[in-house]
Design an enzyme around this catalytic site. Structure first.
Site, short mmCIF file in Angstrom:
data_model
loop_
_atom_site.label_atom_id
_atom_site.label_comp_id
_atom_site.label_asym_id
_atom_site.label_seq_id
_atom_site.Cartn_x
_atom_site.Cartn_y
_atom_site.Cartn_z
N GLU A 56 -25.97 24.00 -25.64
CA GLU A 56 -24.99 24.07 -26.73
C GLU A 56 -25.10 25.38 -27.49
OE1 GLU A 56 -24.89 19.33 -27.92
OE2 GLU A 56 -26.47 20.62 -28.74
N ALA A 139 -41.97 14.89 -29.57
CA ALA A 139 -42.14 16.23 -30.13
C ALA A 139 -41.66 16.36 -31.57
CB ALA A 139 -41.43 17.25 -29.25
N GLN A 140 -40.70 15.56 -32.00
CA GLN A 140 -40.14 15.67 -33.35
C GLN A 140 -40.93 14.85 -34.38
OE1 GLN A 140 -37.72 16.46 -36.61
NE2 GLN A 140 -37.67 17.49 -34.64
N GLY A 228 -31.98 10.54 -32.76
CA GLY A 228 -31.99 10.78 -31.33
C GLY A 228 -30.63 10.82 -30.65
N ASP A 230 -27.48 12.36 -30.08
CA ASP A 230 -26.94 13.66 -30.47
C ASP A 230 -26.06 14.31 -29.41
OD1 ASP A 230 -28.89 14.23 -28.63
OD2 ASP A 230 -30.03 15.58 -29.92
N SER A 297 -27.44 11.52 -37.89
CA SER A 297 -27.71 12.96 -37.83
C SER A 297 -27.68 13.44 -36.39
CB SER A 297 -29.08 13.25 -38.44
OG SER A 297 -29.43 14.60 -38.29
N LYS A 335 -19.42 57.43 -31.47
CA LYS A 335 -18.32 57.48 -30.50
C LYS A 335 -18.79 57.93 -29.13
CE LYS A 335 -14.65 58.23 -33.89
NZ LYS A 335 -13.50 59.09 -34.29
#
Length: 354
Positions: A56, A139-140, A228, A230, A297, A335
Site C-alpha cells: 500500500e 509484533a505489535q 488487526g 485492515d 482502526s 537547467k
C-alpha cells in the site's frame, strides 16, 4: 542532501527518551494534527492485493508538508523468518517538492499504531478502565501494552494468542521492560482473557474474515480496540457486535474504513463517527457507561504524517548521530542536469530546505 533515519538511528532517538514517553509524545502530535482535520488532503490508501498479502501507499498533505508511506502486510512471512509488516516513508516540502526526510517506518508504524490506539481509548473507554485483554501477542503487542499503560491508564494485561510462543515472547519482553504497576497474566482462551476486561485489543494478522470476538464475549461498557482488520476480507469482530444497539463505532477516515475496516461487514450501513469529531468534541464517544465503544482502526495516512513530522523535528534537535544521503542531485546549474549526471563531482554540498 536529504535527512535519513534508518533503523539504528530510530532506535537511538527512541532510546534517548524511552519508548513509553516516545509513544505518549507521538500521540500528542497525532491529536494536534487530527484537531486540524480540515486542513489535510484525505483519500483511502492505494492498495495492491495479492493472494498472500498487500502493498500500500498512504499519502496526505496539509498544504505545507507532504508525506507518504510504503507499507506491506504479508501474514505468512513469519513462516519464512520475515516480518509481516515493513514500511518506509517520506516527508517533503510542498513549496519546492524536495524531500526533507526519508525514514524507516517498520518500527514507526508499530509505535504510531499504539499511540493512536491509546489516544482513542483515552477518549472512548470509561475513565476508570484499568484492565485490558490483548488477543494476538505478535509484533505489535508490546507497543500496544506500552501505549495503553502510559496514555490510557491500563494496569492489568490479560494475554491470549493461539501461538503460546508469542505470548511467552510478550511476557518476556514486558518483564524485561520492568513497567511499574503493570500486572500481566497468561490466559487459556480468548473468552477467559476478555471476561471482566474494561478494554479489549484485538491485533491478529490472518488475512481472512475471522471472528476473534463474538457477541457473547462482549460486556456492557467495554471498549474494543480492533487493530488487526485492515484490508478487504480481513476482520476480527463478529458482525453482530457492530450491529448491536449499544455499539458506538469510531474510525479514522470513514471512506477508507468502509473498504478495509470491521465496518466493511456492514455493507455501507451503520452509523459511525470519525476520530477527529470525537477529539474536537463535535460528537460524543459514548452516551452511557453501558455503551460498547469500538475503535475500528485500519491505519490512516495522517498518523504517518504526524510521525514523520515528529521524527524530523527530533532528528534536527539531536544532530549528533544524524545522517544525510545524496538522494537528490545538486547541479551548479539547475537547467543542466546532464553535466551533473555525466561528470565526476565533488561531494554534494549541504543544503537544507525549510
Amino acid at each position: 542532501m536529504v535527512d535519513y533515519i534508518g533503523t539504528a538511528r530510530l532506535r537511538e532517538l527512541v532510546s534517548r527518551i524511552g519508548p513509553g514517553r516516545f509513544i505518549e509524545e507521538l500521540a500528542a502530535e497525532i491529536e494536534a494534527d487530527y484537531r486540524r482535520w480540515s486542513e489535510f488532503e484525505k483519500s483511502a490508501r492505494l492498495a495492491s492485493h495479492s493472494p498472500v498479502g498487500v502493498i500500500e501507499l498512504m499519502p496526505t498533505s496539509d498544504g505545507k508538508l507532504y508525506s507518504f508511506k510504503y507499507v506491506n502486510g504479508h501474514p505468512q512471512n513469519t513462516a519464512k523468518g520475515l516480518l509481516t509488516v515493513t514500511a518506509f516513508g517520506v516527508l517533503a516540502d510542498v513549496s519546492t517538492g524536495y524531500p526533507l526526510l526519508l525514514s524507516e517506518m517498520t518500527f514507526v508504524t508499530a509505535l504510531r499504531t499504539a499511540a493512536i490506539s491509546a489516544l482513542a481509548a483515552r477518549r472512548m473507554a470509561r475513565p476508570a478502565s484499568r484492565v485490558m485483554a490483548m488477543i494476538g501477542n505478535g509484533a505489535q503487542s508490546e507497543f500496544q501494552a506500552l501505549g495503553f499503560h502510559r496514555i490510557a491508564g491500563v494496569r492489568e494485561l490479560r494475554l491470549y494468542d493461539t501461538d503460546p510462543l508469542a505470548t511467552a515472547k510478550l511476557i518476556r519482553n514486558l518483564t524485561r521492560l520492568q513497567i511499574p504497576d503493570l500486572a500481566v497474566s497468561r490466559c487459556s482462551s480468548t473468552a477467559e482473557a476478555v471476561r471482566g476486561a474494561d478494554i479489549v485489543t484485538t491485533v491478529t494478522a490472518d488475512k481472512r474474515n475471522a471472528t476473534i470476538l463474538t457477541p457473547d464475549m462482549i460486556e456492557p461498557g467495554m471498549h474494543l480496540n480492533a487493530v488487526g482488520g485492515d484490508c478487504p476480507g480481513k476482520t476480527e469482530l463478529h458482525v453482530d457486535i457492530l450491529r448491536a444497539k449499544e455499539a458506538r463505532i469510531v474510525v479514522e477516515f470513514e471512506p477508507q474504513a468502509r473498504i478495509e475496516g470491521e465496518i466493511q461487514q456492514l455493507g455501507g450501513g451503520g452509523e459511525v463517527a470519525e476520530l477527529a469529531d470525537i477529539l474536537l468534541a463535535k460528537r460524543p464517544a459514548r452516551l452511557t457507561d453501558r455503551d460498547v465503544t469500538i475503535f475500528d482502526s485500519v491505519g490512516f495516512a495522517l498518523n504517518d504524517f504526524s510521525a514523520l513530522r515528529y521524527l524530523h523535528r527530533l532528528n534536527t534537535e539531536q544532530p549528533d548521530g544524524a545522517q544525510r544521503i545524496d538522494l537528490i542531485p545538486e547541479p551548479d546549474d539547475p537547467k543542466d542536469l546532464f553535466s551533473e549526471f555525466s561528470q565526476a563531482r565533488a561531494p554534494a554540498r549541504r543544503r537544507r530546505f525549510a
